[in-house]
Each structure stands twice: as structure tokens, then as C-alpha cells.
Design a protein around this motif. Structure first.
Motif, PDB file in Angstrom:
ATOM      1  N   LEU A 166      20.097 -21.954  52.773  1.00 14.69           N
ATOM      2  CA  LEU A 166      19.886 -22.309  51.369  1.00 14.69           C
ATOM      3  C   LEU A 166      19.545 -21.079  50.541  1.00 14.69           C
ATOM      4  O   LEU A 166      20.056 -20.895  49.430  1.00 14.69           O
ATOM      5  N   ILE A 167      18.686 -20.215  51.086  1.00  9.62           N
ATOM      6  CA  ILE A 167      18.309 -18.995  50.369  1.00  9.62           C
ATOM      7  C   ILE A 167      19.504 -18.055  50.228  1.00  9.62           C
ATOM      8  O   ILE A 167      19.725 -17.450  49.170  1.00  9.62           O
ATOM      9  N   GLY A 168      20.292 -17.948  51.292  1.00 14.96           N
ATOM     10  CA  GLY A 168      21.394 -16.991  51.275  1.00 14.96           C
ATOM     11  C   GLY A 168      22.647 -17.469  50.573  1.00 14.96           C
ATOM     12  O   GLY A 168      23.338 -16.687  49.914  1.00 14.96           O
ATOM     13  N   PHE A 169      22.956 -18.765  50.696  1.00 15.02           N
ATOM     14  CA  PHE A 169      24.244 -19.262  50.198  1.00 15.02           C
ATOM     15  C   PHE A 169      24.111 -20.454  49.248  1.00 15.02           C
ATOM     16  O   PHE A 169      25.120 -20.929  48.736  1.00 15.02           O
ATOM     17  N   GLY A 170      22.903 -20.943  49.048  1.00 12.01           N
ATOM     18  CA  GLY A 170      22.714 -22.070  48.160  1.00 12.01           C
ATOM     19  C   GLY A 170      23.138 -23.382  48.794  1.00 12.01           C
ATOM     20  O   GLY A 170      23.600 -23.425  49.947  1.00 12.01           O
ATOM     21  N   LEU A 171      23.013 -24.462  48.037  1.00  6.79           N
ATOM     22  CA  LEU A 171      23.372 -25.788  48.542  1.00  6.79           C
ATOM     23  C   LEU A 171      24.835 -25.887  48.958  1.00  6.79           C
ATOM     24  O   LEU A 171      25.143 -26.515  49.977  1.00  6.79           O
ATOM     25  N   PRO A 172      25.788 -25.268  48.235  1.00  8.86           N
ATOM     26  CA  PRO A 172      27.187 -25.358  48.692  1.00  8.86           C
ATOM     27  C   PRO A 172      27.389 -24.825  50.107  1.00  8.86           C
ATOM     28  O   PRO A 172      28.173 -25.389  50.877  1.00  8.86           O
ATOM     29  N   GLY A 173      26.676 -23.757  50.460  1.00  6.82           N
ATOM     30  CA  GLY A 173      26.800 -23.229  51.812  1.00  6.82           C
ATOM     31  C   GLY A 173      26.372 -24.236  52.858  1.00  6.82           C
ATOM     32  O   GLY A 173      27.020 -24.390  53.907  1.00  6.82           O
ATOM     33  N   LEU A 174      25.276 -24.955  52.579  1.00  5.79           N
ATOM     34  CA  LEU A 174      24.803 -25.974  53.513  1.00  5.79           C
ATOM     35  C   LEU A 174      25.788 -27.130  53.619  1.00  5.79           C
ATOM     36  O   LEU A 174      26.059 -27.639  54.713  1.00  5.79           O
ATOM     37  N   VAL A 175      26.310 -27.544  52.479  1.00  8.98           N
ATOM     38  CA  VAL A 175      27.245 -28.674  52.469  1.00  8.98           C
ATOM     39  C   VAL A 175      28.500 -28.341  53.261  1.00  8.98           C
ATOM     40  O   VAL A 175      28.966 -29.139  54.097  1.00  8.98           O
ATOM     41  N   PHE A 176      29.051 -27.169  53.040  1.00  5.07           N
ATOM     42  CA  PHE A 176      30.274 -26.787  53.760  1.00  5.07           C
ATOM     43  C   PHE A 176      29.997 -26.639  55.259  1.00  5.07           C
ATOM     44  O   PHE A 176      30.854 -26.972  56.088  1.00  5.07           O
ATOM     45  N   ALA A 177      28.806 -26.151  55.616  1.00  7.34           N
ATOM     46  CA  ALA A 177      28.458 -26.038  57.034  1.00  7.34           C
ATOM     47  C   ALA A 177      28.378 -27.421  57.677  1.00  7.34           C
ATOM     48  O   ALA A 177      28.863 -27.632  58.798  1.00  7.34           O
ATOM     49  N   ASP A 178      27.790 -28.369  56.961  1.00 11.08           N
ATOM     50  CA  ASP A 178      27.684 -29.726  57.499  1.00 11.08           C
ATOM     51  C   ASP A 178      29.061 -30.382  57.595  1.00 11.08           C
ATOM     52  O   ASP A 178      29.381 -31.077  58.567  1.00 11.08           O
ATOM     53  N   MET A 179      29.906 -30.168  56.584  1.00  9.00           N
ATOM     54  CA  MET A 179      31.265 -30.705  56.633  1.00  9.00           C
ATOM     55  C   MET A 179      32.015 -30.158  57.843  1.00  9.00           C
ATOM     56  O   MET A 179      32.685 -30.907  58.572  1.00  9.00           O
ATOM     57  N   ALA A 180      31.872 -28.865  58.089  1.00  8.25           N
ATOM     58  CA  ALA A 180      32.545 -28.252  59.236  1.00  8.25           C
ATOM     59  C   ALA A 180      32.024 -28.823  60.551  1.00  8.25           C
ATOM     60  O   ALA A 180      32.782 -29.024  61.505  1.00  8.25           O
ATOM     61  N   SER A 181      30.720 -29.116  60.604  1.00 12.70           N
ATOM     62  CA  SER A 181      30.156 -29.650  61.846  1.00 12.70           C
ATOM     63  C   SER A 181      30.738 -31.017  62.176  1.00 12.70           C
ATOM     64  O   SER A 181      30.990 -31.340  63.343  1.00 12.70           O
ATOM     65  N   TYR A 182      30.971 -31.833  61.145  1.00 18.54           N
ATOM     66  CA  TYR A 182      31.574 -33.145  61.388  1.00 18.54           C
ATOM     67  C   TYR A 182      33.024 -32.991  61.876  1.00 18.54           C
ATOM     68  O   TYR A 182      33.481 -33.770  62.729  1.00 18.54           O
ATOM     69  N   LEU A 183      33.730 -32.027  61.345  1.00 14.67           N
ATOM     70  CA  LEU A 183      35.110 -31.808  61.784  1.00 14.67           C
ATOM     71  C   LEU A 183      35.148 -31.356  63.246  1.00 14.67           C
ATOM     72  O   LEU A 183      35.999 -31.794  64.033  1.00 14.67           O
ATOM     73  N   VAL A 184      34.229 -30.463  63.612  1.00 13.17           N
ATOM     74  CA  VAL A 184      34.152 -30.019  65.001  1.00 13.17           C
ATOM     75  C   VAL A 184      33.799 -31.190  65.918  1.00 13.17           C
ATOM     76  O   VAL A 184      34.369 -31.343  67.008  1.00 13.17           O
ATOM     77  N   ALA A 185      32.865 -32.025  65.480  1.00 12.80           N
ATOM     78  CA  ALA A 185      32.482 -33.188  66.283  1.00 12.80           C
ATOM     79  C   ALA A 185      33.659 -34.141  66.483  1.00 12.80           C
ATOM     80  O   ALA A 185      33.874 -34.672  67.578  1.00 12.80           O
ATOM     81  N   ALA A 186      34.448 -34.359  65.428  1.00  7.53           N
ATOM     82  CA  ALA A 186      35.627 -35.217  65.548  1.00  7.53           C
ATOM     83  C   ALA A 186      36.616 -34.633  66.550  1.00  7.53           C
ATOM     84  O   ALA A 186      37.208 -35.358  67.365  1.00  7.53           O
ATOM     85  N   GLY A 187      36.797 -33.317  66.514  1.00  2.00           N
ATOM     86  CA  GLY A 187      37.694 -32.665  67.467  1.00  2.00           C
ATOM     87  C   GLY A 187      37.207 -32.801  68.897  1.00  2.00           C
ATOM     88  O   GLY A 187      38.011 -33.003  69.821  1.00  2.00           O
TER      89      GLY A 187
END
Length: 443
Positions: A161-182
Motif C-alpha cells: 500500500l505504501i509503495g504502490f497504493g490501493l491499485p497495486g494491492l487490487v491487481f496483486a489480489d486479482m492475479a492471486s485469484y487467476l493463479v488459484a484458478a490455474g
């Protein structure tokens, strides 16, 4: 052993998916409430996030279980992960106070996906691991990953959050769901139950049949109210932790951070122990012990004379708490026939969500009260009463022959091959202890 489940490739993929998606979601545990409070300046608005998350499970959780039992559970997991990853983009639209509604809408939509995901995951694991020791070990490993997530996710989320803001967290979480689906997509296919009748009447009949499984099986019939009592009391502690620590010891936010880290560490230690205890013995003993341990630790926390005592009590509560959750998960999976397990799991999920909300609302009513230690002590007493009731209530006639050797210190420590209930990963014990593979009849 707890690690037996790792011999199965399908479970390894499920475990990886659970770990990655859990880490992604935990990144937002601190950042999201902070963002809502930053936009609104209102604690009430922040508290509404809990309601938005719980509402789908309260409204339609058991109905989701009907469709989980109709559909291919593996595909349900993939679709739920993909859907949750996509809807997270809604958080990015909440960039000013008049758009905070996007946060609630996104949490609601994500929770709809979770409403299907959790019962499907609970129902798929016995098909992968069987219902013997490997299942208990697998649930214990999932408890370990939960401890890792709880320990590492929030502080990492703050750094992101400090380094990349809320968008960074959101994109990281989105990517985690994609990896989990894979990861889930790499598991093997299993036959699904298909039903052509999609009428409302048919859904209601199947829902009724699922509820009858709970009421007709002693373990499930008593486990459900015990879970409700525990999660209600736990919800009170969750809601009152920060007000209690602040009013009793002053404004020391770092102490609460240490408490949460200690709790995560307790879960890491307790999960393997829970897997060992519930591996091949009746659920009522580790269930009662877990409830008693949490109740005692919560009572100490409620009356802690100093911050270090509160931190230690919170950390120690994680150990029996992890044993408790592993036991409950395994008891539900073993106590239900495979075909309606999605409906049974969804009913427990909805009941737990309702209890969490009830406990949080009850706790919020005392948030400004000087009687916080008394309220928390009462919550601990509810858990201790549940611990006393568990050995008498959660009984299954098929457990009697297990009790003959397992209800001793030697039985708890042994866990030797060849004892009643020992089996290889991927097998399950039938009622008369004949061994069946997960692909055999009844799965």
C-alpha cells in the motif's frame, strides 16, 4: 502423518491455489478498511463492509450448496476464482467519498463467489483425499497455510500500500485469484452429479434433503449449534478487541499488531496438532479440547493485567483455535455423505456467517462501555460451556470401536499404522472399516 496428503498431486495443486489466493486476499485486510475510513471518516461506514461480505451467505448460502452438489465442483472452484478476480476491479472505482458504494458492491460480489467456492472446496477435498487420516492431514496443512497468510499477509499489504497504493494491492489480489484458478485447473476431473430439473420446487426439495442430512446425523446435528455458539462469542471478541485494548491499556496500536502476529503463530503451531488429534479418533475429544483451550485463553485475555499478558493469551488462543477449526472441517466432511456435502457445507458456512455478524453486532453494542472485561468474560464462558457439552453431544455410534484404544495419552501420541482408522492417502474408511478409494462407489 500430516504430510501424507502431499503425496497426492491434486491436493498439492489445491493447497497452492488456497495459499496464493489467501495471501492475495490478506493483502487487503488492513488496506481496505483503512481506505473506507479515509474516504468517509466514519467507523460505521467501515463496519458496513462486514455486512456487505456476510450478506450473500446469509441470504442464499444454503441454496448455493444445492448447485454445488449439481455441478462439477472442480469447475465451480475455477469459475469462482475467476469471477472473484474480475469483480475486484470495482475497488478501483472507489476514488472519492461519493463512490464508497463501489467498495460495498465489490465486497458483495466477491462474497457471492466465495459463497460457491467454500462449499465446493470443502466437498472436493474428501474426493481427493478420502475421509481417513489423509483428510485430517490435508485440513491441517490448510490450517498451516492459513496461519502463514494471517502472519504475513497484513504487514506485506501495508508495504505494498505504501509503495504502490490501493491499485497495486487490487491487481496483486486479482492475479492471486487467476493463479488459484490455474492451479485448480491442473487437478484431475471427477464425475459430477447432473440433474435436469431446475425448477424452484426441485431446488427446495434438494435443499430440504441437505438439511435433513444435518438433522439426521448426530455429529452434524450437534456440531452446528456448537459452531454457532463459538463463532458468536468469537465475533464479540473480534468486534471488541481494539476498543478493549485501547480503553484498558491506552492507545498502543503496535500492541494489537503483535497480538495478530501472535495469533497467526499460534495457528501455525496448532494446525499440525489438530490434524494429528482428529486423524483417526472421534471428533468430540479434540473439539472439546479446542473449545476449552480457546475459552481459557479468552478469559485470560479479558482480564489481562498488562499488555504482554494479553499478547501471550491471544497467541496461545491460536493453538487450540486451529485444532478446533481443523476438527470442525474434518468432522463435517466425514459426517456427511459425499453427494449432499456441498449443501451441508453451505449450511454451516451460512450459520457461521450469521454467528459472526451477530457476535460483531452484539460486541459493537458494548464498544463504548466500561464493562468490556465483563462482556468478554461472558463470551469466554459461552465457549467453555460449549466445551463441556461437546463430549456428551457430538457422538457417533460408529466411533465406539475407535474409543477403545484412542482415548488415552498413548493412543494420542501413537498414530501407528495398522490401528483402526489408519489408511493410505486417497482412501477412506467405510462405516465397517472396509477401505475404499475416492473413485469407488459412494464418492
Amino acid at each position: 502423518m500430516v504430510l501424507d496428503a502431499l503425496r497426492l498431486p491434486d491436493f498439492r495443486f489445491l493447497l497452492i491455489g488456497d495459499l496464493v489466493s489467501g495471501l492475495g486476499s490478506s493483502l487487503l485486510v488492513v488496506a481496505l478498511p483503512y481506505r473506507v475510513f479515509q474516504l468517509t471518516g466514519s467507523p460505521t461506514a467501515t463496519g458496513l463492509a462486514l455486512a456487505a461480505e456476510a450478506l450473500p451467505a446469509l441470504l442464499a448460502g444454503p441454496v448455493a450448496g444445492v448447485f454445488v452438489d449439481r455441478w462439477d465442483r472442480r469447475r465451480v472452484l475455477i469459475a469462482a476464482n475467476l469471477a472473484r478476480g474480475v469483480v475486484l476491479a470495482g475497488f478501483l472505482l472507489a476514488d472519492r467519498p461519493d463512490r464508497v458504494g463501489w467498495v460495498y458492491a465489490t465486497l458483495f460480489a466477491e462474497s457471492v463467489g466465495t459463497m460457491f467456492f467454500r462449499p465446493a472446496a470443502r466437498a472436493l477435498r474428501p474426493a481427493v483425499l478420502g475421509t481417513g487420516p489423509a483428510l485430517a492431514g490435508g485440513n491441517a496443512l490448510l490450517g498451516v497455510t492459513g496461519g502463514v497468510v494471517q502472519l504475513a499477509g497484513p504487514p506485506v499489504g501495508v508495504l505494498v500500500l505504501i509503495g504502490f497504493g490501493l491499485p497495486g494491492l487490487v491487481f496483486a489480489d486479482m492475479a492471486s485469484y487467476l493463479v488459484a484458478a490455474g492451479a485448480v485447473a491442473l487437478t484431475g476431473r471427477r464425475p459430477a452429479t447432473t440433474r435436469a430439473d431446475r425448477t424452484v420446487a426441485a431446488v427446495l426439495v434438494e435443499l430440504r434433503d441437505g438439511l435433513r442430512v444435518i438433522t439426521g446425523r448426530p455429529v452434524l446435528r450437534w456440531l452446528l449449534p456448537l459452531c454457532v455458539a463459538y463463532f458468536t462469542a468469537n465475533g464479540v471478541f473480534t468486534a471488541l478487541l481494539i476498543p478493549y485494548m485501547t480503553t484498558r491499556f491506552g492507545d498502543h496500536p503496535h500492541a494489537i499488531g503483535w497480538q495478530l502476529s501472535a495469533l497467526g503463530a499460534g495457528f501455525l503451531v496448532g494446525a499440525p496438532l489438530g490434524g494429528r488429534l482428529v486423524r483417526d479418533r472421534p471428533a468430540r475429544w479434540p473439539l472439546s479440547g479446542g473449545l476449552a483451550g480457546v475459552g481459557v485463553c479468552y478469559a485470560v485475555l479479558a482480564n489481562a493485567p498488562a499488555i504482554p499478558v494479553a499478547i501471550v493469551a491471544t497467541g496461545l488462543a491460536g493453538l487450540p483455535g486451529s485444532v478446533l477449526l481443523v476438527t470442525v472441517e474434518t468432522a463435517i466432511q466425514r459426517g456427511s455423505p459425499p453427494e449432499p456435502l456441498g449443501r451441508v457445507g453451505a449450511a454451516f458456512y451460512a450459520a457461521d456467517a450469521a454467528a459472526d455478524v451477530a457476535g460483531a453486532l452484539l460486541g459493537a453494542g458494548f464498544a463504548g462501555s466500561a464493562r468490556l472485561p465483563t462482556v468478554l468474560t461472558a463470551g469466554a464462558a459461552v465457549i467453555l460451556v460449549s466445551a463441556a457439552v461437546a463430549p456428551l453431544a457430538v457422538r457417533d455410534p460408529t466411533d465406539r470401536h475407535i474409543d477403545r484404544w484412542h482415548c488415552s495419552v498413548r493412543g494420542i501420541l501413537a498414530g501407528e499404522a495398522g490401528k483402526p482408522g489408519s489408511e493410505s492417502p486417497g482412501q477412506r474408511a467405510d462405516v465397517d472399516r472396509r477401505w475404499k478409494s475416492p473413485e469407488g462407489p459412494g464418492i
